[in-house]
Every structure is written in C-alpha cells, then in structure tokens.
Write a protein that holds these residues in place. Structure first.
Motif, mmCIF file in Angstrom:
data_model
loop_
_atom_site.group_PDB
_atom_site.id
_atom_site.type_symbol
_atom_site.label_atom_id
_atom_site.label_comp_id
_atom_site.label_asym_id
_atom_site.label_seq_id
_atom_site.Cartn_x
_atom_site.Cartn_y
_atom_site.Cartn_z
ATOM 1 N N TYR A 19 -84.428 -75.764 39.729
ATOM 2 C CA TYR A 19 -85.720 -75.080 39.872
ATOM 3 C C TYR A 19 -85.511 -73.651 40.399
ATOM 4 O O TYR A 19 -86.114 -72.697 39.918
ATOM 5 N N ASN A 22 -89.699 -71.708 37.861
ATOM 6 C CA ASN A 22 -90.535 -72.018 36.707
ATOM 7 C C ASN A 22 -91.209 -73.373 36.925
ATOM 8 O O ASN A 22 -90.534 -74.376 37.108
ATOM 9 N N LEU A 66 -92.477 -75.471 35.056
ATOM 10 C CA LEU A 66 -92.139 -76.541 34.108
ATOM 11 C C LEU A 66 -90.914 -77.333 34.571
ATOM 12 O O LEU A 66 -90.733 -78.485 34.194
ATOM 13 N N ASN A 124 -90.184 -78.510 37.541
ATOM 14 C CA ASN A 124 -90.536 -78.985 38.880
ATOM 15 C C ASN A 124 -89.440 -79.889 39.452
ATOM 16 O O ASN A 124 -89.006 -80.833 38.798
ATOM 17 N N ILE A 172 -98.247 -79.059 37.624
ATOM 18 C CA ILE A 172 -97.555 -78.207 36.655
ATOM 19 C C ILE A 172 -98.576 -77.576 35.695
ATOM 20 O O ILE A 172 -98.540 -76.373 35.436
ATOM 21 N N ILE A 173 -99.503 -78.396 35.202
ATOM 22 C CA ILE A 173 -100.518 -77.892 34.260
ATOM 23 C C ILE A 173 -101.345 -76.788 34.926
ATOM 24 O O ILE A 173 -101.583 -75.729 34.339
ATOM 25 N N VAL A 222 -99.377 -73.583 35.262
ATOM 26 C CA VAL A 222 -99.159 -72.896 33.977
ATOM 27 C C VAL A 222 -100.465 -72.308 33.429
ATOM 28 O O VAL A 222 -100.481 -71.182 32.947
ATOM 29 N N SER A 237 -102.388 -87.080 28.642
ATOM 30 C CA SER A 237 -102.146 -85.637 28.539
ATOM 31 C C SER A 237 -103.444 -84.870 28.348
ATOM 32 O O SER A 237 -103.692 -83.858 29.012
#
Lengths: 239, 128
Positions: free
Chosen positions: A34, A40, A42, A44, A168-169, A172, B88
């Motif tokens: 990481y 980043n 993504l 994690n 994470i989502i 981002v 998702s």
C-alpha cells in the motif's frame, strides 16, 4: 527431510503462535504494498492481508477455527480499540461544538440514507437475508459495524469485508460525487467522506484537505454511534 | 501503552457490556463503552495527560485488528460467489447516495446558518 518438515508443521499448526504470526506478517506485507503504491485506495492493506490469509489457509487446508486460535489475540483488541475511538471523537468534538447540531442532523441523514439505500438496492436485486443484514451497517467503521451486524442478525465477517469495500469505493468515487453535487464547503465534503466510508474515506479526505480530514474523522465516530442506535430501529420498521 | 490506559479502556468496555446486556440494548457493548468514555470526557472537560497519545497509538493500527474477522469471510464465501453482482451494485449506489446526502444536508444547513466555511477554490475543483 520431508517427514521432519511434516512433523514441525503438525506441531506448529496446532499452536496459536502460527495464526498470530501470519496475521501480523500479512498485515505488514499489505502495508508495504500500500505504501509502495503511494496509498492507492484500491490496494487497501487490510483487503490485501485478508486475501493473502484466505489464500494461505485454503492452500494449506487449514480451517478457520485453527487459524483463529492464534488470531484471536489480535481480534480481542477490537473491543478496547472501539472504546478508544471516544478519544479522537472528543478531540474533534471540542473544535466544532458551535455547529454540532447541524453536524448531527447531516450524519443522521447520511446514516439513514446509507442503510436504506443499501437495503433497498440489495432487496431489489434479490439477495439473501444474511447478506442484506450484513450490508446494512457497511458505512460504519469495521469494529463498530461488526458489532452491529452481530446484534442485528448479519454475518460479522462478511460485514468486515463489505465495510472495507465501501471504504475503497468512497475513496475512489468521493471527489467525483462531491463535485457532481457542487458541494464546495470543505467541512461538508469531509463529513460526507467520513460518514459514507469511515476510516478509509477519512484517510482520503486527510490527503486532500486538513479541514475535510478533521470533519471526516469526527463523522466516522459519530456515524458509528448514530448507526448503532438507528439501524435496529430501521430494521425493526422494515422487517 | 500504559497499563492505566488499557485498564481504563477495559473498564469502560466492561461497563458497556454490562449495560448493553443488562438493559437488553441492541447496541454492541464496546459502542456503549465508547459513548460512556466520550460523555465522561465531556463532563470532565479535558483529556487526561497520556490518554490522547495512547489512543492515537492503539488506533494507528486499528485496521490490523479486524483482519482476523475479515478472514472469516472464507466461511461465507458462497454468499460472495452467488451474490457479488448485487452486492457490488448495492455498495456503489449506496456509497454515492450517502456521500451526496450527507454533504448536501451539511452544506445546506451551513448556508441557512449563514456560515460559509472554508471553500474549495474554483480552480482546484476536481483536481484533488
């Protein structure tokens, strides 16, 4: 030689030492990657560690109970660490006393939106009840979210993974979402990141702006508390 | 980390567990413990010396602490395999909605209160 190795393996696989050690090694390896990837989201570190450990257990045919006998020493610290969240919460609270009411209203709105939208979309797409209940606290910091999942009939370990993915989502898509909504107040931007994506969103907000980071950190603690109180009520009304 | 600090945390966690179970609350014990410690700090009006540093030290590696539980997902891997699409979609939509709702409510209320706060410069919007 092979026989000797097998004997050592048989011995090690029954002691807590192995489970504890591989947990720490996997986490450090995750942190190393990481850091190398310039933080980043993504990559994690927790997600990497979990993937490495699940892979390791599957390859060696070790069951989760055996692994957990060692890993439980790390797991136990979750409770005291959750209590310790009161400290940063108090420190941030000191700075925003004047606008506290506004902050609470925004967080309660965010917490309700998080639970209702996750449950709503998952329900429309026809997921199992277990998954639905595990998804509901996904915006809350993992130690609290797992406790909520346990109390409301979800699967705590699934919740832990969904929480990380949500973080994470948020990290981002956060900037894009906030710009699309035309939100320019750093306090509101940070608050939203902490409410929606807990520690991972907070880390992202801190990279961008100090005020946003402070509000994200505050929101992370308050949303944990708000969701722990609100979610059982929301679930009670739905089911 | 000082022994006094870890004792304080365990005492609050224990109190939280007792209250949570005693009153049959749907709140996890450690969360009740966190709320109690927070209220104690507010009433006391300050952070005891050392508690701040010790908490920062423990929380620095908070994410390590949920690795063991996360690995437990291997026991429920069928849920992820069967439902990953729905999961998702739910995660992405719900996260975007949560960010938007929280930010818009907070900014809206701040504007109502006539409190503009630190703003993103027009030139930097979208660059962060």
């Amino acid at each position: 030689m092979g026989d000797e190795f097998y004997k050592i393996w048989v011995y090690l696989s029954t002691t807590p030492l192995l489970g504890l050690t591989v947990t720490l090694v996997a986490y450090q390896a995750g942190m190393w990657i990481y850091t190398r990837a310039k933080l980043n989201p993504l990559l994690n570190p927790v997600l990497l560690a979990v993937l490495m450990l699940v892979g390791l257990l599957m390859i060696t045919g070790t069951d989760y109970e055996t692994y957990f006998e060692g890993a439980q020493f790390v797991h136990f610290m979750l409770g005291p660490a959750t209590v310790a969240l009161a400290v940063p919460l108090y420190q941030q609270f000191q700075k925003v006393r004047g606008s506290f009411l506004r902050i609470m209203v925004a967080i309660v709105a965010g917490s309700t939106a998080a639970a209702l939208s996750a449950i709503g979309v998952a329900w429309v797409m026809g997921v199992s009840r277990e998954t639905l209940l595990s998804l509901a606290p996904k915006s809350v910091t993992a130690p609290i979210a797992m406790g909520i999942a346990e109390a409301t009939g979800g699967v705590p370990s699934l919740t832990a993974v969904l929480v990380i993915l949500t973080g994470i989502i948020g990290a981002v898509l956060g900037t894009w979402t906030l710009n699309a909504c035309g939100v320019k107040d750093w306090r509101a931007r940070g608050l939203a990141m902490g409410t929606a994506s807990h520690g991972i969103g907070t880390a992202r907000a801190l990279q961008v702006n100090n005020v946003a980071g402070a509000f994200a950190s505050l929101a992370m603690g308050l949303n944990g508390l708000a969701t722990a109180i609100l979610l059982p009520v929301i679930l009670g009304l739905i089911f | 980390m000082s022994l006094g600090f870890i004792t304080t945390l365990l005492v609050f966690q224990l109190l939280g567990e007792v209250i949570s179970r005693g009153f049959d609350l749907p709140l996890p014990g450690p969360v009740v413990g966190m709320a109690l410690l927070f209220l104690t700090l507010v009433v006391r009006g300050g952070l005891p010396s050392g508690l701040g540093d010790a908490a920062t030290g423990l929380l620095k590696h908070l994410s390590l602490l949920f690795v063991p539980a996360g690995v437990g997902v291997m026991m429920h891997i069928h849920l992820l395999q069967d439902e990953w699409q729905a999961i998702s979609v739910a995660l992405v939509i719900s996260t975007v909605i949560t960010i938007a709702v929280t930010a818009l409510v907070m900014e809206g209320l701040s504007k109502l209160a006539g409190d503009k706060g630190p703003q993103v410069g027009n030139n930097t919007l979208g660059e962060d």
